[in-house]
Structure formats: structure tokens, C-alpha cells
Design a protein around this motif. Structure first.
Motif, PDB file in Angstrom:
ATOM      1  N   ALA A  88      51.072 -79.457  94.562  1.00 28.00           N
ATOM      2  CA  ALA A  88      49.929 -79.305  93.660  1.00 28.00           C
ATOM      3  C   ALA A  88      48.947 -78.272  94.208  1.00 28.00           C
ATOM      4  CB  ALA A  88      49.235 -80.647  93.450  1.00 28.00           C
ATOM      5  N   ALA A  89      48.714 -78.307  95.509  1.00 23.95           N
ATOM      6  CA  ALA A  89      47.814 -77.327  96.129  1.00 23.95           C
ATOM      7  C   ALA A  89      48.364 -75.919  95.973  1.00 23.95           C
ATOM      8  CB  ALA A  89      47.625 -77.666  97.611  1.00 23.95           C
ATOM      9  N   ALA A  90      49.665 -75.773  96.178  1.00 22.24           N
ATOM     10  CA  ALA A  90      50.293 -74.457  96.024  1.00 22.24           C
ATOM     11  C   ALA A  90      50.167 -73.964  94.594  1.00 22.24           C
ATOM     12  CB  ALA A  90      51.751 -74.528  96.453  1.00 22.24           C
ATOM     13  N   CYS A  91      50.417 -74.841  93.624  1.00 24.53           N
ATOM     14  CA  CYS A  91      50.335 -74.441  92.224  1.00 24.53           C
ATOM     15  C   CYS A  91      48.924 -74.021  91.844  1.00 24.53           C
ATOM     16  CB  CYS A  91      50.806 -75.579  91.318  1.00 24.53           C
ATOM     17  SG  CYS A  91      52.585 -75.921  91.402  1.00 24.53           S
ATOM     18  N   ARG A  92      47.914 -74.728  92.366  1.00 23.80           N
ATOM     19  CA  ARG A  92      46.538 -74.329  92.096  1.00 23.80           C
ATOM     20  C   ARG A  92      46.231 -72.985  92.740  1.00 23.80           C
ATOM     21  NH1 ARG A  92      46.804 -75.591  88.205  1.00 23.80           N
ATOM     22  NH2 ARG A  92      44.817 -74.537  87.954  1.00 23.80           N
ATOM     23  N   LEU A  93      46.783 -72.766  93.927  1.00 25.37           N
ATOM     24  CA  LEU A  93      46.545 -71.505  94.625  1.00 25.37           C
ATOM     25  C   LEU A  93      47.180 -70.343  93.871  1.00 25.37           C
ATOM     26  CD1 LEU A  93      45.107 -70.624  97.199  1.00 25.37           C
ATOM     27  CD2 LEU A  93      47.274 -70.841  98.410  1.00 25.37           C
ATOM     28  N   VAL A  94      48.357 -70.580  93.302  1.00 28.57           N
ATOM     29  CA  VAL A  94      49.007 -69.547  92.493  1.00 28.57           C
ATOM     30  C   VAL A  94      48.088 -69.095  91.365  1.00 28.57           C
ATOM     31  CG1 VAL A  94      50.855 -69.182  90.815  1.00 28.57           C
ATOM     32  CG2 VAL A  94      51.385 -70.173  93.036  1.00 28.57           C
ATOM     33  N   GLU A  95      47.329 -70.045  90.818  1.00 29.62           N
ATOM     34  CA  GLU A  95      46.408 -69.729  89.723  1.00 29.62           C
ATOM     35  C   GLU A  95      45.034 -69.282  90.221  1.00 29.62           C
ATOM     36  OE1 GLU A  95      47.394 -69.649  86.674  1.00 29.62           O
ATOM     37  OE2 GLU A  95      49.404 -70.365  87.231  1.00 29.62           O
TER      38      GLU A  95
ATOM     39  N   PHE B 222      50.947 -73.586 105.965  1.00 32.31           N
ATOM     40  CA  PHE B 222      51.239 -72.441 105.103  1.00 32.31           C
ATOM     41  C   PHE B 222      50.209 -72.336 103.982  1.00 32.31           C
ATOM     42  CE2 PHE B 222      53.392 -71.114 101.147  1.00 32.31           C
ATOM     43  CZ  PHE B 222      53.674 -69.796 101.472  1.00 32.31           C
ATOM     44  N   ILE B 223      49.974 -73.456 103.285  1.00 31.50           N
ATOM     45  CA  ILE B 223      48.983 -73.441 102.213  1.00 31.50           C
ATOM     46  C   ILE B 223      47.591 -73.188 102.786  1.00 31.50           C
ATOM     47  CG2 ILE B 223      47.919 -74.787 100.366  1.00 31.50           C
ATOM     48  CD1 ILE B 223      50.761 -73.916  99.810  1.00 31.50           C
ATOM     49  N   GLY B 224      47.326 -73.714 103.982  1.00 33.55           N
ATOM     50  CA  GLY B 224      46.035 -73.483 104.601  1.00 33.55           C
ATOM     51  C   GLY B 224      45.754 -72.017 104.848  1.00 33.55           C
ATOM     52  N   VAL B 225      46.792 -71.262 105.254  1.00 32.13           N
ATOM     53  CA  VAL B 225      46.615 -69.822 105.467  1.00 32.13           C
ATOM     54  C   VAL B 225      46.251 -69.123 104.165  1.00 32.13           C
ATOM     55  CG1 VAL B 225      47.813 -67.679 106.056  1.00 32.13           C
ATOM     56  CG2 VAL B 225      48.112 -69.695 107.488  1.00 32.13           C
ATOM     57  N   LEU B 226      47.003 -69.408 103.116  1.00 30.32           N
ATOM     58  CA  LEU B 226      46.759 -68.721 101.850  1.00 30.32           C
ATOM     59  C   LEU B 226      45.432 -69.143 101.226  1.00 30.32           C
ATOM     60  CD1 LEU B 226      50.323 -68.710 100.241  1.00 30.32           C
ATOM     61  CD2 LEU B 226      49.291 -67.128 101.877  1.00 30.32           C
TER      62      LEU B 226
END
Length: 595
Positions: A366-373, A404-408
Motif C-alpha cells: 500500500a505504501a509503494a502504491c501511494r508512492l507511485v502516485e 526500500f520504500i523508506g528511501v523512495l
């Protein structure tokens, strides 16, 4: 023949076209490149493909099945462009039930098209008699005429009708009662195709319709029996609604029949469809078909399993880069915020992924998907949920996903400290995880180092930025790393420009553009840093027309907004070429206004 799995996605369509060329022995120059985004390709990719085909001694023949008005305009326009610019190096064979969006009128006017229309494909009375003879049906001339009238010579319709007539006690009476407009095609397929099969075969068809492709072993998994191989082979041999895929072990149902079967499955067995998706997901995961397993798990509503496939297999980076990124993103679009575990009974095996029902994997996805947006608050909220589920005993794969998500996320927030801590965690975990597993996921290290380098650049720490970005470039080169490769080279160009190394800055910028062109990255997926640097270099060289051209391209990329990563110069304005020390200090001057 190009694979129909490309569906309505132009990038995937052209990727399958290139694969069809490769399998058919059509050799193209390496510089043509490969699409990396399923949803589209650039005009420059189409130009390179046209030039590659134009240079062939013999034209390539491409067969496109079911290519009609259902195709998006971008796909038909691209195909028309390649056909017109390949200088006779491409011949296309289209099969469809309707006219495509290609400019057929222009081809006709230029006498560049040979058409076999519906009327040409209609069965004649003689064709119908021959088919009925093959099915050992003795039908009167009046009956043949009635069948022709009812089906209008539609070959598949004639064959389906013949199959139903074989099982009728009085085939002639069946013909007299048959009327094309008395019921829907769905009713016809159910009554005259599905219901004529033995009960075990009906059960198999209803269960396998939930998957796009059917393997005998997968069918056995869905039915709980062990007779699928013979049944599928017999159906493919004797019926028009199931076909074998490229002489492989896989089969495909006719799309219309599959749709009818799924609707019938929901009515006959309420609640069974998600359970079948769950079984299919686990079989696909066990056999190494990761993306299909994720899609089936999501279709089952088993968010824990679907998300765990990405997290446990270190594939969470696929949400940001590669041909499957958009497809995977859509699969998780319906995942609820509180998706903490598998739906009761979906998997029927007790498997929920390495993280069990803790909810770590769904929260990370979910965090990754929000980051994509580019939704930083949504990403941070999902990360807090992931942190609340995790602990010191969490698996290394989950901890790497969090880092990984933390970096982005740190990059999007322009937070050097948070990004640095997350990158250090990721680097430590890279050393803990099995090298063979990491070797198949080069996009992870590339995205981490590109993100870290961009944030260090924004903070003005050029040595650290250059080190991280150089490592990012070194991690690239494999499929799926095109975005971070282009991104890291653009950031390296900014580093070189800030240090007054104009030649090196231009080299990095051009290399970034070359990667983007080679991989057919569309403008909205590029950062614009490469053109920004080239604009600054052109100003230093007093080439204002070139500066204006590159600045316009950089601004266009910025306006489009990169979808898969934040801008390489996100951070203090001093990281961009527009804010520089005066020439007297030995640094490049600020580029003057060129608009």
C-alpha cells in the motif's frame, strides 16, 4: 504472430511484436530497443523500429489476430506509422470481425492492401455439407439451407451447431427449432455447448474459466482430479471454444465463452470464484509465475498472499519499473486500507506468505502504491501501519521492503537524513539476503542508490551524490532497470555541471537520453534533468537556440510529471542548473533567460 495477451496496452503490444519477430527469425538492429512501459511507447522507438525493418533484404510478415476497433488509437496509429515508414520492410496480415482503426481507405486508394472480408470467409453450402459430413451428420439440402440462414455462414457458429446436433436425437428437428434471435449467445453457449458436455467436463470448464491460460496441472489443482490433460486435449481437438497455445502445454478458452462461463459460475456456485482464484494463485506461485500469482491472489481478494508474493520475493520494485508495473498497480487498486490477512477459506491450504496474517506485506505494498502516485502522506500512513505490525523477528525480505520504500519516500520528502538511514538499512540487508535472489532483482539496488544520490545532490553533498549515483548506474543494465538508469545518469549530469565539468555533464546527459530512447520511455516518465543540463551547457557555450530547445524539453518533462520516481533535483533549488555560482569562482554561470 503477435500474442493476444498484449490486450489494449501499446507498450506490451510492441514488446510482443518484437518477441514474435525474434521467434520468427527477423533480426533487427540492437539499437531498436525494447518498450519498458506497458501503457505506451515513444515516437522515437517507432522511428527506430521502422528504420530497422526498412534495412531488411526481405520484408517481415506480421500476423495480428483479432486486431479491430477494440484496439486503442495509440496502437493503431503506431502500427500505421511503422507500416508507412518501413519502406516495404513490413507486411501485415490482420484478422478481425470488424474494420480496424487503421486508415484502410488510404491503403485501398494506393492499392497497398489485399482484403479478405467477412463475405469471403463465410461458409458456402458445400463447406457446410463438408463440415457436417466430418461430424457424421446426414442433413437434407433444406436443413443445410436453414443452417446457412441461421448462422449466415459463420464458421464457428456452424461448428458449434454441428456439435449440438451430434447430441440431438433428431438433428433435423433441432435445425427447425434453432433460431439465432430467440435467445442470447450466452444462453446458446450454455445450453448447446456447456450442457452437452459430461458433468465432469462441465465442472472443469467452470473452474478453469477464472484463469487466462490453462495448464493441465493447474486444471487438476482447480478440480481436485487428475484427468485434465486428456480432457483439455480432447476439447481442443473436437471443439471451437478451446485452443492450444503455440503447440505448448497451455490452453486458452475463447474469450466470449470464458466470460459466459464466469457469469454462470457465479450463479451456479456463489462464492466459489474467489476460492478458485486463490487456488490458482498458489499453484502459479509454486511454479514460479510470480506476476500471474499476484494477479490471481488480488482477484481472490487475498491481499495478504498477493502482497507477500511481491515482498517475500523481493519484487516490490516491480510496482515502480518494468512492463508489469501498471498491471500490478491496478491489481492492488482495490485493496482496502486495513487489509491485514487472507480472506477466510480463500486459499484452502493455510498458506498466507512468510509474514502470516500480520499485515506487514499489504501495508508495504500500500505504501509503494501511494508512492507511485506521489501521495507522500498516504505512503507515510501505510508505513506507520507496516511498522506497527513488524518487529525484530520480521523476515529480512520484509525489512528490505521497508527500507526500500523508506528511501523512495525520503527522496520525495527531500529528507537527506531519513533517506540516508533507510539506504544504510537496505545496504545491510542486501548483504544478508541470498545473492541468487538479489541477482534477479537488480532494480532494487538501482532504485535505492539512485534515490539516495538524488537526495544527496539536492542537499549539495556532491561527493556522496556522485558515489551513490555511480553505484546506481553500475547496478543497471538488466531489463527492469531502465528508469533508474536514466534517472541516475541525469542526476550524475547535474553533479558534473555543478562542478564545472561541462563535457562530462553533457556526456552523462546524452547517455541518459540514449537510455530513455533505447527503452522507449515516454516524456511523462522522464525527469528532464538531462535536457536541463544540456540547456545549461549550451548557455555556457553561447548556443542560445540549443539552450532554448533543451529547456523547452526539460520544462515539458517537468510539466508531465514523472510517475515512477520523484524529480532528480527534488530538493533545494541550488541542485538545478538554474542557480549557479558566478563564473569568477570557476563554476558555471547561471543560464540566462532564453524564452
Amino acid at each position: 504472430m503477435a500474442d493476444r495477451r498484449a490486450g489494449r496496452r501499446p507498450g506490451a503490444f510492441w514488446a510482443y511484436v518484437l518477441e514474435a519477430f525474434h521467434r520468427g527469425g527477423v533480426v533487427l538492429p540492437a539499437g531498436v530497443g525494447t518498450p519498458t512501459r506497458a501503457e505506451g511507447v515513444t515516437r522515437s522507438f517507432l522511428v527506430r523500429l521502422s528504420e530497422g525493418l526498412a534495412g531488411r533484404p526481405q520484408p517481415a510478415v506480421l500476423v495480428l489476430d483479432q486486431f479491430d476497433t477494440a484496439q486503442p488509437p495509440a496502437m493503431t496509429e503506431g502500427l500505421d506509422f511503422v507500416l508507412r515508414h518501413a519502406a516495404g520492410g513490413l507486411r501485415i496480415v490482420l484478422t478481425s470481425r470488424t474494420d480496424s482503426l487503421l486508415p484502410l481507405h488510404r491503403y485501398r486508394a494506393a492499392d497497398e492492401i489485399a482484403e479478405i472480408r467477412h463475405a469471403d470467409l463465410r461458409f458456402t453450402d458445400e463447406d457446410v455439407r463438408a463440415l457436417l459430413d466430418e461430424h457424421r451428420l446426414e442433413i437434407s439440402p433444406a436443413g443445410v439451407g436453414l443452417l446457412m440462414e441461421r448462422t449466415e455462414g459463420w464458421a464457428a457458429g456452424v461448428r458449434l451447431c454441428a456439435l449440438a446436433m451430434q447430441r440431438s436425437a433428431d438433428p433435423e428437428a433441432f435445425l427447425r427449432q434453432f433460431a439465432a434471435d430467440r435467445t442470447t449467445i450466452a444462453d446458446y453457449l450454455l445450453k448447446e455447448v456447456l450442457d452437452t458436455q459430461p458433468p465432469p467436463t462441465q465442472d472443469l470448464l467452470l473452474r478453469v474459466c477464472v484463469t487466462d491460460r490453462i495448464h493441465p496441472d493447474l486444471a487438476d489443482e482447480l478440480t481436485g482430479r487428475d484427468d485434465a490433460a486428456g480432457t483439455l486435449a480432447g476439447l481442443a481437438r473436437d471443439n471451437a471454444f478451446l485452443e492450444q497455445i503455440d503447440a505448448s502445454a497451455w490452453y486458452r478458452l475463447h474469450p466470449l465463452f470464458a466470460e459466459v462461463l464466469r457469469a454462470h459460475l457465479r450463479r451456479r456456485h456463489p462464492g466459489l470464484e474467489p476460492r478458485l482464484h486463490g487456488r490458482a494463485a498458489r499453484w502459479l506461485a509454486r511454479t514460479g509465475r510470480l506476476t500471474e500469482a499476484v494477479l490471481q491472489g488480488a482477484a481472490a481478494g487475498d491481499w495478504q498472499f498477493a502482497a507477500a508474493q511481491l515482498v517475500d520475493n523481493l519484487a516490490i520494485g516491480r510496482l515502480f519499473t518494468g512492463l508489469e508495473a501498471d498491471q500490478l498497480g491496478r491489481a492492488f487498486a482495490g485493496m482496502p486500507t486495513d487489509a491485514a490477512g487472507a480472506i477466510d477459506g480463500v486459499g484452502e491450504t493455510g498458506e498466507t506468505g512468510a509474514e502470516g496474517a500480520t499485515g506487514v506485506a499489504p501495508a508495504l505494498v500500500a505504501a509503494a502504491c501511494r508512492l507511485v502516485e506521489q501521495d507522500l502522506p498516504g505512503c507515510e500512513a501505510a508505513l506507520r501501519r507496516a511498522d506497527s505490525y513488524s518487529g525484530p523477528d520480521s523476515a529480512p525480505a520484509a525489512r528490505l521492503g521497508r527500507a526500500f520504500i523508506g528511501v523512495l519516500a525520503g527522496r520525495l520528502a527531500e529528507d537527506p537524513e531519513a533517506t540516508g538511514r533507510a539506504a544504510a538499512d537496505a545496504d545491510r540487508l542486501f548483504r544478508e539476503l541470498p545473492p541468487p535472489l538479489l541477482a534477479g532483482r537488480p532494480e532494487l539496488r538501482a532504485l535505492v542508490m539512485a534515490g539516495l544520490g538524488a537526495v544527496e545532490l539536492g542537499a549539495g553533498r556532491l561527493d556522496r551524490a556522485e558515489s551513490a549515483l555511480t553505484a546506481a548506474v553500475a547496478a543497471c543494465g538488466e531489463p527492469g532497470t531502465e528508469y533508474p538508469h536514466c534517472d541516475a545518469l541525469g542526476s550524475l549530469a547535474l553533479v558534473a555541471f555543478r562542478r564545472g565539468r561541462l563535457r562530462q555533464a553533457a556526456e552523462h546527459a546524452r547517455a541518459s537520453l540514449a537510455v530513455a530512447e533505447q527503452s522507449a520511455l515516454p516524456p511523462e516518465r522522464r525527469s528532464g534533468a538531462d535536457h536541463l543540463v544540456l540547456a545549461g551547457v549550451a548557455v555556457e557555450q553561447d548556443d542560445l537556440p540549443a539552450a532554448r530547445r533543451h529547456l523547452d524539453l526539460a520544462l515539458a518533462a517537468t510539466a508531465a510529471g514523472p510517475v515512477r520516481s520523484s524529480r532528480p533535483w527534488s530538493g533545494p533549488p541550488s541542485s538545478a542548473p538554474g542557480s549557479r555560482r558566478p563564473r569568477a569562482t570557476g563554476r558555471p554561470r547561471s543560464p540566462p533567460s532564453v524564452r
